[in-house]
Design a protein around this motif. Structure first.
Motif, PDB file in Angstrom:
ATOM      1  N   VAL A   1       9.427   5.769  -5.848  1.00  0.00           N
ATOM      2  CA  VAL A   1       9.652   4.503  -6.556  1.00  0.00           C
ATOM      3  C   VAL A   1      10.863   3.781  -5.967  1.00  0.00           C
ATOM      4  CG1 VAL A   1      10.433   3.523  -8.744  1.00  0.00           C
ATOM      5  CG2 VAL A   1       8.525   5.141  -8.714  1.00  0.00           C
ATOM      6  N   GLU A   2      11.932   4.523  -5.719  1.00  0.00           N
ATOM      7  CA  GLU A   2      13.135   3.924  -5.141  1.00  0.00           C
ATOM      8  C   GLU A   2      12.850   3.348  -3.750  1.00  0.00           C
ATOM      9  OE1 GLU A   2      17.751   5.135  -3.957  1.00  0.00           O
ATOM     10  OE2 GLU A   2      16.411   6.616  -4.869  1.00  0.00           O
ATOM     11  N   ARG A   3      12.046   4.070  -2.965  1.00  0.00           N
ATOM     12  CA  ARG A   3      11.738   3.589  -1.607  1.00  0.00           C
ATOM     13  C   ARG A   3      10.904   2.317  -1.667  1.00  0.00           C
ATOM     14  NH1 ARG A   3      12.712   1.755   2.162  1.00  0.00           N
ATOM     15  NH2 ARG A   3      12.262   2.263   4.333  1.00  0.00           N
ATOM     16  N   VAL A   4       9.933   2.256  -2.561  1.00  0.00           N
ATOM     17  CA  VAL A   4       9.101   1.056  -2.693  1.00  0.00           C
ATOM     18  C   VAL A   4       9.960  -0.129  -3.126  1.00  0.00           C
ATOM     19  CG1 VAL A   4       7.188  -0.006  -3.951  1.00  0.00           C
ATOM     20  CG2 VAL A   4       7.001   2.368  -3.184  1.00  0.00           C
ATOM     21  N   GLN A   5      10.826   0.093  -4.094  1.00  0.00           N
ATOM     22  CA  GLN A   5      11.692  -0.981  -4.574  1.00  0.00           C
ATOM     23  C   GLN A   5      12.622  -1.481  -3.469  1.00  0.00           C
ATOM     24  OE1 GLN A   5      13.372   1.091  -7.937  1.00  0.00           O
ATOM     25  NE2 GLN A   5      11.977   0.096  -9.388  1.00  0.00           N
ATOM     26  N   GLN A   6      13.147  -0.571  -2.663  1.00  0.00           N
ATOM     27  CA  GLN A   6      14.018  -0.965  -1.556  1.00  0.00           C
ATOM     28  C   GLN A   6      13.274  -1.847  -0.565  1.00  0.00           C
ATOM     29  OE1 GLN A   6      15.241   2.826  -0.011  1.00  0.00           O
ATOM     30  NE2 GLN A   6      17.033   2.987  -1.367  1.00  0.00           N
TER      31      GLN A   6
ATOM     32  N   LEU B   1       0.864  -1.184   0.000  1.00  0.00           N
ATOM     33  CA  LEU B   1       0.000   0.000   0.000  1.00  0.00           C
ATOM     34  C   LEU B   1       0.896   1.229   0.000  1.00  0.00           C
ATOM     35  CD1 LEU B   1      -2.796   1.476   0.360  1.00  0.00           C
ATOM     36  CD2 LEU B   1      -2.234   1.565   2.782  1.00  0.00           C
ATOM     37  N   VAL B   2       0.652   2.123  -0.943  1.00  0.00           N
ATOM     38  CA  VAL B   2       1.365   3.401  -0.998  1.00  0.00           C
ATOM     39  C   VAL B   2       0.344   4.508  -0.773  1.00  0.00           C
ATOM     40  CG1 VAL B   2       2.713   4.977  -2.421  1.00  0.00           C
ATOM     41  CG2 VAL B   2       3.115   2.519  -2.577  1.00  0.00           C
ATOM     42  N   ASP B   3       0.533   5.259   0.302  1.00  0.00           N
ATOM     43  CA  ASP B   3      -0.348   6.383   0.624  1.00  0.00           C
ATOM     44  C   ASP B   3       0.440   7.667   0.435  1.00  0.00           C
ATOM     45  OD1 ASP B   3      -3.076   7.110   2.223  1.00  0.00           O
ATOM     46  OD2 ASP B   3      -1.448   8.439   2.837  1.00  0.00           O
ATOM     47  N   VAL B   4       0.062   8.451  -0.565  1.00  0.00           N
ATOM     48  CA  VAL B   4       0.796   9.678  -0.901  1.00  0.00           C
ATOM     49  C   VAL B   4      -0.059  10.890  -0.560  1.00  0.00           C
ATOM     50  CG1 VAL B   4       2.051  10.941  -2.676  1.00  0.00           C
ATOM     51  CG2 VAL B   4       1.888   8.456  -2.817  1.00  0.00           C
ATOM     52  N   SER B   5       0.396  11.631   0.434  1.00  0.00           N
ATOM     53  CA  SER B   5      -0.251  12.881   0.814  1.00  0.00           C
ATOM     54  C   SER B   5       0.854  13.884   1.083  1.00  0.00           C
ATOM     55  CB  SER B   5      -1.133  12.698   2.057  1.00  0.00           C
ATOM     56  OG  SER B   5      -2.177  11.791   1.811  1.00  0.00           O
TER      57      SER B   5
END
Length: 305
Positions: A221-226, A182-186
């Protein structure tokens, strides 16, 4: 007596310059969405403003919105800002739960920037280990003052990652034994949750200060991949859920889908909830933007069980 089994709960989440409120009612086992509010604020809710005169103005806005929308703020849950707490995850060690808690308490003392007495500690146990939340007592005091002046009595304070997990669980979207993201972007913040077989396994975050949209997307994107590489155990997640204000921006959806090579779906935190009391149906993107507030309301709705 009619209404005796009815329970109300309200989730309140202030993200940057937007006030999110979700009010739920449970009656005879059915959950109803009684209110969903997104109110633009005149300023960002920073620690300095919470401690200054702007807190009074923010409280007036909360009271006004509550009066206009007839929100009772019963059983309120309030999300602490990221400045108000530290979140640490640690694996179990051999021994009792009490021994694990004492060890975790010792570990967190090594990284706290202030004395342990300046923090309130809470623990959440998962199949993989423990999450420890160290909430700054001064921040709790400031949020408590805001709630009193805003008409929220006896609030339950929680953090956004846990509220998002509550929303995922309550909405019934978690599936099987697979990995999910889950990615929550605020903006100016994004949270990344990795779920393993329906359990919260890891939490990551990104914070931006003035960067361009492109740089923000690349950093996320880099953080999700990590997180996937560190926690996935050579398994690929089944799906990426997207929530927060980014759910209304097709660019976020496209970038995450392309760069991470996962199916991306907008997360509806109120799936299965009866929204007939609302005058107009709330678009999916607005429901997704209120995921944290919905998770808070779900938790407070179940606290009396």
């Amino acid at each position: 007596m009619f209404g005796a089994r009815q329970r109300r709960a309200t989730g309140v989440h202030i993200a940057d310059r937007v006030l999110h409120i979700v009010e739920l009612i449970r009656h005879r086992g059915e959950v109803v969405l009684n209110n969903l509010v997104r109110e633009t604020l005149p300023f960002a809710c920073t620690p300095a403003r919470l401690a200054g005169g702007e807190r009074e103005e923010l409280a007036r806005i909360v009271r006004r919105v509550g009066k206009e929308r007839r929100i009772a703020f019963a059983n309120p849950g309030v999300a602490l800002g990221s400045h108000a707490f530290l979140l640490k995850r640690r694996p179990w060690i051999y021994g009792s739960e009490q021994l694990n808690r004492e060890h975790l308490k010792w570990e967190v003392q090594q990284v706290l920037p202030d004395r342990l007495s300046e923090y309130a500690l809470d623990f959440a146990k998962t199949p993989q280990g423990y999450f420890l939340v160290a909430a700054r007592r001064r921040a709790l005091k400031l949020y408590g003052a805001l709630c009193r002046k805003g008409g929220l009595r006896h609030p339950l304070f929680d953090i956004a990652p846990f509220a998002l997990y509550n929303a995922l669980e309550a909405s019934g979207v978690l599936g099987g034994e697979e990995l999910e993201i889950l990615v929550d972007v605020s903006p100016p913040e994004a949270l990344v949750l990795l779920l393993n077989a329906g359990q919260l396994q890891a939490v990551g975050s990104c914070t931006w200060e003035g960067e361009s949209p492109q740089i923000r997307r690349e950093a996320l994107v880099e953080r999700v991949q990590q997180l996937i590489e560190a926690e996935g155990s050579l398994r690929r997640p089944r799906r990426l859920w997207l929530s927060g204000t980014a759910a209304a921006d097709p660019e976020w959806n496209a970038v995450l889908s392309d760069k991470i090579a996962l199916e991306v779906a907008v997360f509806d935190p109120l799936a299965g909830v009866d929204d007939s009391p609302l005058e107009e149906r709330v678009p999916p993107a607005e429901r997704a933007a209120c995921a944290v507030a919905a998770g808070l309301a779900y938790r407070c709705l179940s606290e009396g069980d």
